[in-house]
Design an enzyme around this catalytic site. Structure first.
Site, PDB file in Angstrom:
ATOM      1  CD  GLU A 242      15.777 -16.188 -18.893  1.00 40.83           C
ATOM      2  OE1 GLU A 242      15.942 -17.121 -18.098  1.00 40.83           O
ATOM      3  OE2 GLU A 242      16.498 -15.165 -18.902  1.00 40.83           O
TER       4      GLU A 242
ATOM      5  CB  CYS B  53      20.540 -16.618 -13.202  1.00 43.10           C
ATOM      6  SG  CYS B  53      19.906 -17.180 -11.593  1.00 43.10           S
TER       7      CYS B  53
ATOM      8  CG  HIS C  31      16.084 -15.944 -14.760  1.00 41.07           C
ATOM      9  ND1 HIS C  31      16.832 -16.878 -15.435  1.00 41.07           N
ATOM     10  CD2 HIS C  31      16.143 -16.283 -13.446  1.00 41.07           C
ATOM     11  CE1 HIS C  31      17.314 -17.759 -14.574  1.00 41.07           C
ATOM     12  NE2 HIS C  31      16.918 -17.416 -13.359  1.00 41.07           N
TER      13      HIS C  31
END
EC number: 4.3.2.10
Length: 212
Positions: A185, A81, A183
């Site tokens: 994650e 990001c 992202h």
């Protein structure tokens, strides 16, 4: 075991990135120590926030030079990001500001007409084979949260593209440097697969180093 360091410069969801890496079998330390960052086997540069503030925080702690040193030594660096954006030459959030300059490209605000920031799921279209995409469908879905992206014609470093008001590189890379605009994650199985692939790339690089 690979020494993976998540760079702590005061801007990022550090715990969620560390937990995601742990979920795919890789332990990572969170550190704001330039020596630990420069000496890592692999670096993750996460980040949420403004480009200018991110660069200021890195410079204030001496982490900008530590990241550059690790990159110059051939250590794998993964920007996520804002962290991806900081790897580039320039960003215009709050006025033109230089980035780390490790990859070509300039970051600019996405066009008006769609809700900004872009928050939610969008398609990622890989443009070429890369170990980061191993085991992933083409295209695949990922979770985004940003209002700025690489502008202009996709640079030679563009590995995947996404469309939101305009087409922009959502994954960039050259050599040991990789950047992901979304992202991983937060991107379910696809994101975890990418983190696992990157962790294996770090380990593979360690295995090829000459013994000392």
């Amino acid at each position: 075991m690979a020494r993976i360091v998540i760079v702590d410069y005061g801007m990022g969801n550090l715990a969620s990135v560390r937990n995601a890496l742990r979920a795919v079998g890789f332990e990572a330390a969170v550190s704001d120590d330039p020596a630990a960052v420069a000496g890592a086997d692999g670096l993750v540069l996460p980040g949420v926030g403004a480009f200018g503030t991110g660069m200021q925080n890195l410079a204030r702690r001496g982490l900008d030079q530590a990241v550059r040193q690790a990159a110059a030594a051939g250590r794998p660096v993964l920007g996520i990001c804002l962290g991806m954006q900081l790897l580039l030459a320039e960003g215009d959030e709050g006025g033109p500001r230089p980035g780390l300059g490790l990859l070509e490209g300039r970051v600019a605000r996405l066009p008006d007409g769609l809700p900004l920031p872009q928050i939610g799921w969008n398609l990622v279209e890989p443009q070429r084979d890369h170990p980061l995409f191993a085991g992933l469908p083409t295209p695949f879905w990922a979770y985004f949260d940003h209002a700025y992206a690489v502008e202009g014609e996709p640079p030679s470093t563009a590995l995947a593209l996404t469309d939101y008001g305009r087409t922009y590189p959502s994954v960039v890379g050259r050599g040991n440097l990789l950047g992901i605009q979304f992202h991983p994650e937060k991107s379910s199985r696809a994101g975890l697969r990418m983190l696992a692939n990157w962790g294996r790339m770090v380990c593979d690089l360690i295995s090829t180093r000459p013994s000392t």
